[in-house]
Design an enzyme around this catalytic site. Structure first.
Site, PDB file in Angstrom:
ATOM      1  N   GLU A 268      81.765  64.682  24.207  1.00 50.13           N
ATOM      2  CA  GLU A 268      80.750  64.419  25.223  1.00 50.13           C
ATOM      3  C   GLU A 268      81.321  63.718  26.450  1.00 50.13           C
ATOM      4  O   GLU A 268      80.917  63.995  27.584  1.00 50.13           O
ATOM      5  CB  GLU A 268      79.607  63.589  24.642  1.00 50.13           C
ATOM      6  CG  GLU A 268      78.662  64.369  23.716  1.00 50.13           C
ATOM      7  CD  GLU A 268      79.215  64.564  22.316  1.00 50.13           C
ATOM      8  OE1 GLU A 268      80.297  64.023  22.016  1.00 50.13           O
ATOM      9  OE2 GLU A 268      78.563  65.272  21.519  1.00 50.13           O
TER      10      GLU A 268
ATOM     11  N   HIS B  69      68.803  61.423  15.697  1.00 48.84           N
ATOM     12  CA  HIS B  69      68.397  62.722  16.246  1.00 48.84           C
ATOM     13  C   HIS B  69      66.975  62.631  16.797  1.00 48.84           C
ATOM     14  O   HIS B  69      66.220  63.595  16.754  1.00 48.84           O
ATOM     15  CB  HIS B  69      68.458  63.812  15.175  1.00 48.84           C
ATOM     16  CG  HIS B  69      69.851  64.136  14.706  1.00 48.84           C
ATOM     17  ND1 HIS B  69      70.550  63.349  13.845  1.00 48.84           N
ATOM     18  CD2 HIS B  69      70.679  65.177  15.005  1.00 48.84           C
ATOM     19  CE1 HIS B  69      71.739  63.882  13.606  1.00 48.84           C
ATOM     20  NE2 HIS B  69      71.845  64.996  14.301  1.00 48.84           N
TER      21      HIS B  69
HETATM   22  C1  LIG Z   1      79.358  62.977  18.952  1.00 51.36           C
HETATM   23  C2  LIG Z   1      78.579  64.077  18.333  1.00 51.36           C
HETATM   24  N1  LIG Z   1      78.314  65.175  19.060  1.00 51.36           N
HETATM   25  C3  LIG Z   1      77.596  66.184  18.523  1.00 51.36           C
HETATM   26  C4  LIG Z   1      77.133  66.110  17.251  1.00 51.36           C
HETATM   27  C5  LIG Z   1      76.298  67.249  16.665  1.00 51.36           C
HETATM   28  N2  LIG Z   1      76.990  67.855  15.532  1.00 51.36           N
HETATM   29  C6  LIG Z   1      76.710  67.518  14.262  1.00 51.36           C
HETATM   30  S1  LIG Z   1      77.704  68.279  13.154  1.00 51.36           S
HETATM   31  C7  LIG Z   1      78.480  69.145  14.381  1.00 51.36           C
HETATM   32  C8  LIG Z   1      79.598  70.080  14.026  1.00 51.36           C
HETATM   33  C9  LIG Z   1      80.642  69.352  13.237  1.00 51.36           C
HETATM   34  O1  LIG Z   1      81.718  70.168  12.965  1.00 51.36           O
HETATM   35  P1  LIG Z   1      82.950  69.645  12.120  1.00 51.36           P
HETATM   36  O2  LIG Z   1      83.378  68.314  12.622  1.00 51.36           O
HETATM   37  O3  LIG Z   1      83.966  70.703  12.092  1.00 51.36           O
HETATM   38  O4  LIG Z   1      82.328  69.399  10.668  1.00 51.36           O
HETATM   39  P2  LIG Z   1      81.702  70.513   9.693  1.00 51.36           P
HETATM   40  O5  LIG Z   1      80.236  70.569   9.994  1.00 51.36           O
HETATM   41  O6  LIG Z   1      82.381  71.792   9.945  1.00 51.36           O
HETATM   42  O7  LIG Z   1      81.931  69.987   8.318  1.00 51.36           O
HETATM   43  C10 LIG Z   1      77.978  68.807  15.634  1.00 51.36           C
HETATM   44  C11 LIG Z   1      78.440  69.364  16.913  1.00 51.36           C
HETATM   45  C12 LIG Z   1      77.418  64.931  16.538  1.00 51.36           C
HETATM   46  N3  LIG Z   1      76.975  64.745  15.296  1.00 51.36           N
HETATM   47  N4  LIG Z   1      78.147  63.938  17.096  1.00 51.36           N
END
Ligand SMILES: Cc1ncc(C[n+]2csc(CCOP(=O)(O)OP(=O)(O)O)c2C)c(N)n1
Ligand SMILES: [Mg+2]
Lengths: 344, 320
Positions: free
Chosen positions: B57, B124
């Site tokens: 972000e 959220h």
């Molecule tokens: C700082 C932040 N930005 C956006 C999000 C929204 N978000 C939640 S899970 C996710 C994807 C996470 O991907 P990854 O780190 O690869 O973990 P996975 O879900 O694949 O286990 C996002 C963008 C968040 N939780 N925190």
């Protein structure tokens, strides 16, 4: 600095290894069945909000939980049901948090995977990805101040979370302070719908270890034995003063991002590749092939796990929901400084 | 019928079609169409201009500032408003100060899926508008209707300043209109959502609808409650508020955000200082409670104002 799976294993002794493998399999199975139950409660409207599963990531997660000891710090993330159980989280902590029971550790205030018992070393994740790394760093720093030795801190995250500033800042800080931190990256190739190619440009995430001056480990996380060996090694390194360890595990999440998501964006070729193997099935086949368990023993394990889960769910379903009229609407520990009655 | 969410998608489609300087950057906004589908099919319709960002972000906002300096008009989608705090530094220290310091404008739009829904929990659900409104150099929009979601988002992209666009997740699917608007009220002007003469509710975003339901309920008891939808909270249309209070003599400000400071406090401060003589009773306000947003629907439903609690507070005000 890269260490791969050839390292001599503390699990070399065959019967000890067999016991560890078997114990890990049981946690994985329990986690899998528990999450299936959680998903069905969600579909049945008994859980409101989101449900996020660790399906396909149990071998990695359980290896983290099992490599840790009582007294260590564990900051799990969304796909760590197996690791949580292995580290000592009760089934009730999970079901109560998902169903918002007043008796759970989060008392209905926070839900689903946002749970923990910080005083018992299990940190309660916030959603903001990467944020738990510096928190574990600080806890380890505190232990150094207090003269506590021999404990480590581990935290898990996904490929996507490595793009956060907090990941960089936290890992760098841990490296500067040479703290016993283990950062486990579950590289499941996607962050929600975003493929790795849109997330980072290095060939392998483990290459980042060199940049931070920490030890890197890479592994195939569909194989339980590999997970157990590598996580044991990484945790032992950290415990022995080897500084931060970055573990990068390749796998695939065998579920949607959350239960609302059909994961249609996952490339079929990946699903059909080695990464698409189900670690639970692979472990099961190993148990059978080695003769460490037979079909009926596995069946018994499953029944046993299912019974524990049904019991936890039944208990939770009977428990009181939080009551806004008796809820303590105070966010401060210093109660007399709370001004909530004035402000709202 | 078009939903609030579809209106946001349509506004972005139109902005992309009308202005080659516009691009959209955010997590999962590309082929996937965004976590809420606010950018559905836009990546296909506008190749190369709707890009998936890493989970960064800080860099998402920082890069938008740089692109704006080079003449682009970026739209940044935060996956949830709550995650905008990770980009807070770039928003409040860089984007907000750029024009004032350098005379170079910073036309970026940052979309914040805001506010609570049942079961969403502390991270959220947040309403961050007051936080951003506090900073000089930012415009903060809080549309409450499908029409405003559309026209204000287009306006946000056209404005030469950084705009924090707080779109309410609860309204995404709940709110529908017959068609997209063909004309719009000017930015910075509040709307009288319901006329009345006994008391004024000043509010914005999802709370407009809770307040309208309250007005409906009190109408059965013979009260005529005026409901003002601020539309933008910065600038805040003080004139419309004062004119309404001049007619009714009673003020209740309602917001979904945390109570300390914030939009409702600002409204009361302005009316008390600029319109004290217009008031027949002490002004009142109603906000969420002074705790993080709780997960369990029972707690959540009590944490934030609802038509029921607004009506109760309004009855208190009418008795004074
Ligand atoms: C700082 C932040 N930005 C956006 C999000 C929204 N978000 C939640 S899970 C996710 C994807 C996470 O991907 P990854 O780190 O690869 O973990 P996975 O879900 O694949 O286990 C996002 C963008 C968040 N939780 N925190
Ligand atoms: Mg991932």
């Amino acid at each position: 600095m890269l260490q791969t799976t050839e390292v001599p294993s503390p699990l070399a002794e065959p019967s000890a290894f067999r016991q560890t493998f078997f114990a890990a399999y049981r946690w994985m199975l329990l986690a899998r069945l528990l999450e299936e139950k959680i998903a069905s409660l969600y579909r049945g409207g008994k859980i409101i909000g989101g449900v996020f599963l660790g399906r396909g990531q149990e071998a990695l997660s359980v290896a983290v939980g099992m490599a840790l000891q009582k007294g260590d710090i564990f900051a799990p993330l969304i796909r760590d049901q197996a690791g949580r159980l292995a580290f000592g989280e009760s089934l009730l902590d999970c079901t109560r948090t998902y169903m918002g029971s007043r008796l759970g550790p989060m008392r209905g205030r926070d839900g689903n995977v946002h749970r923990g018992r910080p005083r018992e070393g299990m940190f309660a994740m916030i959603s903001h990805l990467g944020a738990m790394i510096p928190a574990v760093v600080g806890a380890l720093l505190a232990r150094r101040f207090r003269g506590v030795t021999g404990t480590v801190g581990a935290t898990c995250l996904g490929d996507g979370a490595t793009s956060t500033g907090a990941f960089h800042e936290g890992l760098n800080m841990a490296a500067v302070e040479k703290l016993p931190l283990i950062v486990v990256v579950a590289n499941n190739q996607y962050a929600y719908s975003t493929p790795n190619a849109r997330q980072f440009a290095c060939e392998d995430l483990v290459d980042k270890a060199v940049g931070y001056g920490v030890t890197g480990h890479r592994l195939d996380a569909t194989d339980l034995e590999t997970c157990l060996r590598v996580l044991n090694k990484a945790v032992a390194n950290a415990r022995d003063g080897g500084g931060p360890q970055l573990v990068v595990a390749s796998l695939l999440r065998l579920a949607g991002h959350g239960e609302h998501d059909d994961a249609h964006y996952i490339d079929d070729r990946l699903r059909e590749s080695r990464l698409g193997l189900d670690c639970l099935k692979v472990a099961e086949q190993r148990l059978l092939a080695e003769g460490w368990a037979d079909e009926s023993a596995l069946h018994g394990l499953e029944n046993n796990a299912q019974r524990q889960i049904d019991e936890a769910v039944a208990t939770t379903l009977r428990e009181p929901a939080p009551d806004p009229n008796v809820e303590d609407w105070c966010a401060l520990a210093t109660r007399h400084l709370s001004e909530s009655s004035h402000a709202e | 019928m078009i939903t609030y969410l579809e209106a946001i998608r349509e506004a972005q489609a139109r902005a992309l079609a009308d202005d080659p300087r516009v691009y959209i950057y955010g997590q999962d906004v590309g082929a996937f169409g965004g976590a809420f589908k606010a950018t559905k099919n836009l990546a296909q319709e506008f190749p190369g201009r709707v890009l998936d960002s890493p989970i960064s972000e800080d860099a998402m906002v920082g890069s938008a500032i740089g692109a704006a300096i080079e003449g682009m008009r970026p739209i940044i989608e935060m996956q949830f408003a709550d995650f905008s705090t990770v980009g807070f530094n770039q928003i409040v220290n860089h984007a907000a100060t750029l024009h004032w310091r350098t005379n170079v404008p910073c036309p970026i739009t940052i979309r914040l899926p805001s506010g609570g829904t049942a079961g969403a929990g502390p991270f959220h659900s947040q309403s961050m508008e007051a936080l951003y409104a506090h900073y000089p150099g930012l415009i903060v929009m809080t549309p409450a209707t499908v029409e405003d979601a559309y026209s204000m988002l287009l306006e946000a992209v056209a404005i030469d300043d950084p705009v924090i666009f707080c779109e309410h997740k609860y309204l995404y699917y709940h709110l529908k209109a017959d068609a997209l608007p063909t004309e719009a009220m000017p930015t910075g002007k509040a709307r009288i959502a319901r006329a009345g003469r006994d008391a004024t509710i000043v509010t914005y975003s999802a709370m407009v609808h809770e307040s309208l339901a309250c007005a409906e309920e009190l109408a059965l008891e013979g009260w005529e409650i005026e409901v003002i939808d601020l539309r933008t909270i910065k600038p805040l249309d003080t004139d419309t508020v004062l004119a309404s209070v001049a007619r009714t003599g009673r003020l209740l400000a309602v917001g979904e955000a945390f109570p300390w400071g914030g939009v409702t406090a600002e409204i009361l401060a302005r009316v008390a200082t600029e319109g004290f003589g217009l008031l027949d009773a002490p002004p009142m306000r109603l906000n969420a409670k002074d705790t993080p947003v709780p997960y369990h629907p029972n707690l959540w439903g009590t944490h934030r104002p609802t038509a029921k609690t607004i009506s109760a507070r309004m009855r208190d005000l009418l008795r004074l």
